[in-house]
Design a protein around this motif. Structure first.
Motif, mmCIF file in Angstrom:
data_model
loop_
_atom_site.group_PDB
_atom_site.id
_atom_site.type_symbol
_atom_site.label_atom_id
_atom_site.label_comp_id
_atom_site.label_asym_id
_atom_site.label_seq_id
_atom_site.Cartn_x
_atom_site.Cartn_y
_atom_site.Cartn_z
ATOM 1 N N ILE A 71 66.926 22.034 68.467
ATOM 2 C CA ILE A 71 65.396 23.043 67.834
ATOM 3 C C ILE A 71 66.001 23.779 66.329
ATOM 4 O O ILE A 71 65.127 23.649 65.490
ATOM 5 C CB ILE A 71 65.193 23.469 68.919
ATOM 6 C CG1 ILE A 71 64.850 23.022 69.810
ATOM 7 C CG2 ILE A 71 64.333 24.975 68.564
ATOM 8 C CD1 ILE A 71 63.282 22.254 69.896
ATOM 9 N N LEU A 72 67.338 24.194 66.442
ATOM 10 C CA LEU A 72 67.295 24.975 65.198
ATOM 11 C C LEU A 72 67.358 24.091 63.819
ATOM 12 O O LEU A 72 67.102 23.962 62.861
ATOM 13 C CB LEU A 72 68.332 25.702 65.257
ATOM 14 C CG LEU A 72 68.650 26.791 66.383
ATOM 15 C CD1 LEU A 72 69.122 27.766 66.032
ATOM 16 C CD2 LEU A 72 67.885 27.824 65.638
ATOM 17 N N THR A 73 68.209 23.117 63.855
ATOM 18 C CA THR A 73 68.340 21.837 62.885
ATOM 19 C C THR A 73 66.859 21.717 62.999
ATOM 20 O O THR A 73 66.771 21.291 61.580
ATOM 21 C CB THR A 73 69.665 20.965 63.689
ATOM 22 O OG1 THR A 73 70.501 21.776 63.447
ATOM 23 C CG2 THR A 73 69.717 20.303 62.211
ATOM 24 N N ASN A 74 66.649 20.565 64.037
ATOM 25 C CA ASN A 74 65.272 20.040 63.220
ATOM 26 C C ASN A 74 64.276 21.024 63.591
ATOM 27 O O ASN A 74 62.838 20.334 62.276
ATOM 28 C CB ASN A 74 64.935 18.462 64.938
ATOM 29 C CG ASN A 74 65.991 18.177 64.714
ATOM 30 O OD1 ASN A 74 67.658 18.082 64.086
ATOM 31 N ND2 ASN A 74 65.581 16.505 65.262
ATOM 32 N N GLY A 75 63.465 22.516 63.542
ATOM 33 C CA GLY A 75 62.770 22.382 63.638
ATOM 34 C C GLY A 75 61.911 22.552 65.681
ATOM 35 O O GLY A 75 62.073 21.472 65.321
ATOM 36 N N LEU A 76 61.176 22.703 65.721
ATOM 37 C CA LEU A 76 60.471 23.409 66.337
ATOM 38 C C LEU A 76 58.872 22.511 66.353
ATOM 39 O O LEU A 76 57.827 22.944 65.181
ATOM 40 C CB LEU A 76 59.287 24.623 66.717
ATOM 41 C CG LEU A 76 58.479 25.022 68.090
ATOM 42 C CD1 LEU A 76 60.150 24.422 69.565
ATOM 43 C CD2 LEU A 76 58.482 26.625 68.002
ATOM 44 N N MET A 77 57.942 21.798 67.017
ATOM 45 C CA MET A 77 57.173 21.433 67.376
ATOM 46 C C MET A 77 56.366 21.984 68.733
ATOM 47 O O MET A 77 56.879 21.798 69.272
ATOM 48 C CB MET A 77 57.293 19.213 67.546
ATOM 49 C CG MET A 77 56.184 18.393 67.509
ATOM 50 S SD MET A 77 55.291 18.672 65.921
ATOM 51 C CE MET A 77 53.432 17.872 66.368
ATOM 52 N N GLN A 78 55.539 21.640 68.832
ATOM 53 C CA GLN A 78 54.234 21.874 69.863
ATOM 54 C C GLN A 78 53.465 20.711 69.887
ATOM 55 O O GLN A 78 52.483 20.774 69.012
ATOM 56 C CB GLN A 78 53.738 23.713 68.845
ATOM 57 C CG GLN A 78 55.046 24.605 68.872
ATOM 58 C CD GLN A 78 54.169 26.096 68.689
ATOM 59 O OE1 GLN A 78 53.405 26.112 67.846
ATOM 60 N NE2 GLN A 78 54.084 26.585 69.553
ATOM 61 N N GLY A 79 52.911 20.884 71.232
ATOM 62 C CA GLY A 79 51.885 20.204 71.964
ATOM 63 C C GLY A 79 52.297 18.485 71.821
ATOM 64 O O GLY A 79 51.924 18.217 72.621
ATOM 65 N N ARG A 98 61.029 17.051 63.857
ATOM 66 C CA ARG A 98 60.708 18.162 64.642
ATOM 67 C C ARG A 98 60.597 18.219 66.313
ATOM 68 O O ARG A 98 60.129 17.047 66.396
ATOM 69 C CB ARG A 98 59.573 19.326 63.714
ATOM 70 C CG ARG A 98 60.103 20.195 62.799
ATOM 71 C CD ARG A 98 58.676 20.449 62.720
ATOM 72 N NE ARG A 98 57.392 19.562 61.700
ATOM 73 C CZ ARG A 98 56.853 18.815 60.612
ATOM 74 N NH1 ARG A 98 58.617 19.628 59.959
ATOM 75 N NH2 ARG A 98 56.905 17.451 60.453
ATOM 76 N N MET A 99 61.014 18.748 67.121
ATOM 77 C CA MET A 99 60.958 18.603 68.340
ATOM 78 C C MET A 99 60.392 19.600 69.690
ATOM 79 O O MET A 99 60.711 20.699 68.782
ATOM 80 C CB MET A 99 62.118 17.602 69.306
ATOM 81 C CG MET A 99 63.140 18.441 69.184
ATOM 82 S SD MET A 99 63.876 16.873 69.663
ATOM 83 C CE MET A 99 63.871 15.264 67.822
ATOM 84 N N CYS A 100 59.362 19.294 70.563
ATOM 85 C CA CYS A 100 59.766 20.726 71.208
ATOM 86 C C CYS A 100 61.138 20.679 72.197
ATOM 87 O O CYS A 100 61.747 19.881 72.014
ATOM 88 C CB CYS A 100 58.396 19.895 72.556
ATOM 89 S SG CYS A 100 59.020 19.543 73.990
ATOM 90 N N GLY A 101 61.074 21.909 73.067
ATOM 91 C CA GLY A 101 62.316 22.031 74.146
ATOM 92 C C GLY A 101 62.198 20.971 74.871
ATOM 93 O O GLY A 101 63.887 20.581 74.685
ATOM 94 N N LEU A 102 61.464 20.459 75.711
ATOM 95 C CA LEU A 102 61.300 18.650 76.118
ATOM 96 C C LEU A 102 62.028 17.826 76.024
ATOM 97 O O LEU A 102 63.275 17.186 76.228
ATOM 98 C CB LEU A 102 60.590 18.593 77.032
ATOM 99 C CG LEU A 102 60.300 19.699 78.439
ATOM 100 C CD1 LEU A 102 58.664 18.848 79.040
ATOM 101 C CD2 LEU A 102 60.956 19.537 79.046
ATOM 102 N N GLY A 103 62.064 17.418 74.123
ATOM 103 C CA GLY A 103 61.996 16.569 73.565
ATOM 104 C C GLY A 103 63.853 16.933 73.142
ATOM 105 O O GLY A 103 64.281 15.957 73.012
ATOM 106 N N GLN A 157 63.287 31.515 69.177
ATOM 107 C CA GLN A 157 63.118 31.948 70.554
ATOM 108 C C GLN A 157 63.024 30.632 71.092
ATOM 109 O O GLN A 157 63.471 31.147 72.028
ATOM 110 C CB GLN A 157 61.624 32.056 70.358
ATOM 111 C CG GLN A 157 61.422 33.249 69.224
ATOM 112 C CD GLN A 157 59.987 33.772 69.482
ATOM 113 O OE1 GLN A 157 58.724 32.669 69.228
ATOM 114 N NE2 GLN A 157 59.180 34.893 68.951
ATOM 115 N N VAL A 158 62.405 29.357 71.064
ATOM 116 C CA VAL A 158 63.163 28.455 72.157
ATOM 117 C C VAL A 158 64.123 27.959 72.092
ATOM 118 O O VAL A 158 64.915 28.169 72.803
ATOM 119 C CB VAL A 158 62.150 26.808 71.319
ATOM 120 C CG1 VAL A 158 62.593 25.750 72.217
ATOM 121 C CG2 VAL A 158 60.236 26.941 71.506
ATOM 122 N N ALA A 159 65.275 27.846 70.605
ATOM 123 C CA ALA A 159 66.330 27.761 71.160
ATOM 124 C C ALA A 159 67.298 28.842 72.057
ATOM 125 O O ALA A 159 68.392 28.400 72.431
ATOM 126 C CB ALA A 159 67.838 27.535 69.504
#
Length: 179
Positions: A71-79, A98-103, A157-159
């Protein structure tokens, strides 16, 4: 957005086999599967057939910490699980988008956020651990997609949530509250 796999509204049907997504608490989403082998004495979880031992806890910690780095490397995706448009437009492999937490969790375990491989026992076991963490710290209605997709949520925050869940060791008392 055609071709996207929704990640954020917590509907169980959109994330099969994952209690993190809002599946019924305390129920094994795959009764025919034992998410973790019982390898001697361990801490029973509130998920039927799941026993946590030192080896499985170490694997959860490794997988969740790796997901936090992703998540920190790729960035966060929402939705959605990952940024399909970024992959198509820029020709970036899904595991680098970029990906979400599940991804990110799925990528940490399988190398791809692809929803074609949701049936991994290891993924289900990590999801159970994270569901226990969320239940204990945020209540029974909180799921990773809901938490991930809150407006204003950041990759940092997700990380941090994934790292905290990785370090968390459930106790028999905390699991009794969740049952």
């Amino acid at each position: 957005m055609s071709g996207t796999v929704p990640c954020g509204n917590g509907e169980p049907a959109r994330h099969p086999f994952s209690p993190v997504t809002g599946a019924v608490r305390g129920a094994n989403p795959r009764p025919d599967a034992n998410p973790l082998p019982v390898l001697g004495a361990g801490i029973p979880t509130h998920h039927e057939g799941t026993v946590m031992n030192a080896a499985s806890l170490a694997q959860f910690r490794t997988d969740l910490a790796h997901a936090a780095r992703i998540i920190l490397t790729n960035g966060l995706m929402q939705g959605s699980l990952y940024d399909y448009e970024q992959a198509d437009r820029d020709g970036i492999p899904p595991q680098q988008c970029r990906m979400c937490g599940l991804g990110a969790i799925h990528t940490a375990i399988t190398g791809t956020p692809s929803p074609d491989r949701w049936t991994s026992d290891r993924y289900n076991a990590v999801s159970d651990h994270l569901a226990d963490y969320l239940f204990h710290h945020y209540g029974g209605a909180m799921t990773l997609p809901k938490w991930n997709d809150k407006p204003g949520r950041t990759a940092k925050q997700v990380a941090r949530l994934l790292r905290k869940a990785a370090l968390w060791t459930p106790t028999v008392q905390s699991l009794a509250l969740a049952a």
